[in-house]
Design an enzyme around this catalytic site. Structure first.
Site, PDB file in Angstrom:
ATOM      1  N   ASP A 177      36.525  -9.688  50.384  1.00  0.00           N
ATOM      2  CA  ASP A 177      36.851  -8.776  49.290  1.00  0.00           C
ATOM      3  C   ASP A 177      38.089  -9.339  48.597  1.00  0.00           C
ATOM      4  OD1 ASP A 177      37.419  -6.698  47.576  1.00  0.00           O
ATOM      5  OD2 ASP A 177      37.841  -5.234  49.139  1.00  0.00           O
ATOM      6  N   GLU A 207      43.766  -6.238  41.624  1.00  0.00           N
ATOM      7  CA  GLU A 207      42.687  -5.235  41.639  1.00  0.00           C
ATOM      8  C   GLU A 207      42.958  -4.175  42.691  1.00  0.00           C
ATOM      9  OE1 GLU A 207      38.675  -3.588  42.921  1.00  0.00           O
ATOM     10  OE2 GLU A 207      40.238  -4.534  44.081  1.00  0.00           O
ATOM     11  N   GLU A 208      43.457  -4.608  43.836  1.00  0.00           N
ATOM     12  CA  GLU A 208      43.596  -3.714  44.990  1.00  0.00           C
ATOM     13  C   GLU A 208      44.648  -2.618  44.793  1.00  0.00           C
ATOM     14  OE1 GLU A 208      41.502  -3.570  47.236  1.00  0.00           O
ATOM     15  OE2 GLU A 208      40.625  -5.544  47.580  1.00  0.00           O
ATOM     16  N   ASP A 230      31.678  -7.949  43.259  1.00  0.00           N
ATOM     17  CA  ASP A 230      32.596  -7.494  44.311  1.00  0.00           C
ATOM     18  C   ASP A 230      31.810  -7.291  45.606  1.00  0.00           C
ATOM     19  OD1 ASP A 230      34.915  -6.434  45.602  1.00  0.00           O
ATOM     20  OD2 ASP A 230      35.600  -5.596  43.710  1.00  0.00           O
ATOM     21  N   HIS A 318      38.510  -4.415  53.910  1.00  0.00           N
ATOM     22  CA  HIS A 318      39.879  -3.910  54.002  1.00  0.00           C
ATOM     23  C   HIS A 318      40.410  -3.960  55.438  1.00  0.00           C
ATOM     24  CE1 HIS A 318      40.563  -2.091  49.818  1.00  0.00           C
ATOM     25  NE2 HIS A 318      39.683  -3.073  49.772  1.00  0.00           N
TER      26      HIS A 318
HETATM   27 ZN   LIG Z   1      37.188  -5.702  45.932  1.00  0.00          ZN
END
Ligand SMILES: [Zn+2]
Length: 347
Positions: A177, A207-208, A230, A318
């Site tokens: 990711d 992005e996160e 993604d 994550h």
């Molecule tokens: Zn992502």
């Protein structure tokens, strides 16, 4: 270079949100042979441009270069490092992780300290320590020593993890990711060949922490169609109910119908579904994921941009290590390339 090699080098590189430099350098190198121009905007997004005919549609495909991580918040007198989280990290996965601190004097390895079970009280064993109760131990012994070793407030901290093949077509690694999205952008630019439309292959930053790089890059490009590449949660593991996640690894790319930030433009969704069916590419429809992607920002650019998402089902996102199926990746590339070519028919 095969997409697996692209993914391996991108996955092994550090790109903690706000410090995407190593990934940016790789992205520029990887896309250069396939585009007419490589640009970098003021926020650090990488934009590869494949020029088309003047009045043909502009298409933006984007993968985000950043990954979840941490940064140095304070250093205690005893030399322990307290940290701030960047992006959505589950506190339960933090204790005992190996991390790397990126200082101006070099990379320092460390460990997120945890209390051994021997000395934990009964209640402590049941409870998950919050991130602000945790610390990183770099073996420095004092604040002065930690500073001498190069640690400064704001230095970024990344997880350690090497790209590894674990079974046929199954790989594990750090930051899939969204390095897989970046790798698909590279591969799509490579395979798309000659088209009339102008194609922008973008590696976005930050992005996160709120889809920030997509906001500025999409503003600069103002495409006619936007596609985010993604990962999505693959829920095909013990303990996850179908209603929480219906997406499975190995069943093809996921096409989001609606998530917390985007209702996929109906024409984009139609284009993706019809393209997948015409080309006999497996796909899965997904609805209701609490998170969102860069497509959410692309969609809100200026007067609006029809946008959608193609996601690779990925387990354990994550966290420091996630898992994906390379067949899903190949299908995602095929769908992306075929959909790009279909844009003039739909828009
Ligand atoms: Zn992502």
């Amino acid at each position: 270079m095969a997409i697996t090699e692209t993914l391996e080098s991108l996955s092994n590189a550090c790109g903690v949100t706000g410090r995407e430099e190593d990934v940016r350098v790789l992205m520029k190198k990887f896309i250069k042979p396939y585009v007419d121009e490589v640009k970098e905007d003021k926020l650090g997004n990488v934009i590869g441009v494949k020029e088309g005919k003047k009045d043909a549609p502009k298409v933006m495909i984007a993968g985000h270069m950043d990954e979840i991580g941490m940064l140095v918040k304070t250093i205690s007198k005893e030399g322990f490092i307290q940290f701030m989280k960047l992006g959505g990290i589950d506190d339960r996965i933090l204790p005992a992780q190996r991390v790397l601190i990126y200082t101006s004097k070099g990379i320092l390895p460390g460990i997120i300290g945890s209390k051994p079970p021997h000395i934990q009280k009964e209640e402590e064993r049941k409870k998950v320590p919050a991130a602000d109760e945790l610390f990183i131990d770099i073996g420095s012994g004092s604040e002065q020593e930690a500073r001498r070793m190069g640690v400064r407030i704001g230095d970024v901290i990344g997880f350690e993890g090497k790209y590894t093949k674990v079974a046929k077509d199954i790989v594990i690694g750090k930051a899939f990711d969204d390095r897989i999205g970046c790798a698909i952008v590279v591969e799509a630019l490579k395979r798309v060949g000659k088209t009339d439309l102008t194609l922008y292959g973008v590696g976005t930053v930050q992005e996160e922490v709120g889809l920030r790089g997509a906001t500025t890059s999409a503003f600069g490009i103002y495409p006619d169609v936007g596609l985010a590449l993604d990962v999505t949660v693959a829920g095909d593991v013990p303990g996850v109910r179908e209603v929480e996640s219906s997406i499975k690894m190995g069943k093809g790319p996921s096409l989001s119908v609606a998530d917390a930030g985007l209702i996929t433009h109906p024409k984009v969704l139609k284009m993706l579904i019809e393209t997948a069916e015409e080309n006999k590419i497996d796909y899965q429809l997904e609805a209701g994921l609490p998170g969102s992607t860069d497509a959410a920002r692309m969609a809100l650019t200026k007067e609006g941009v029809p946008s959608g998402v193609i996601s690779v089902p990925t387990r354990y996102i994550h966290s420091p290590t996630s898992m994906l199926n390379l067949e899903d990746v190949e299908k995602s590339v095929k769908l992306t390339v075929a959909a790009i070519k279909k844009v003039p028919k739909y828009f």
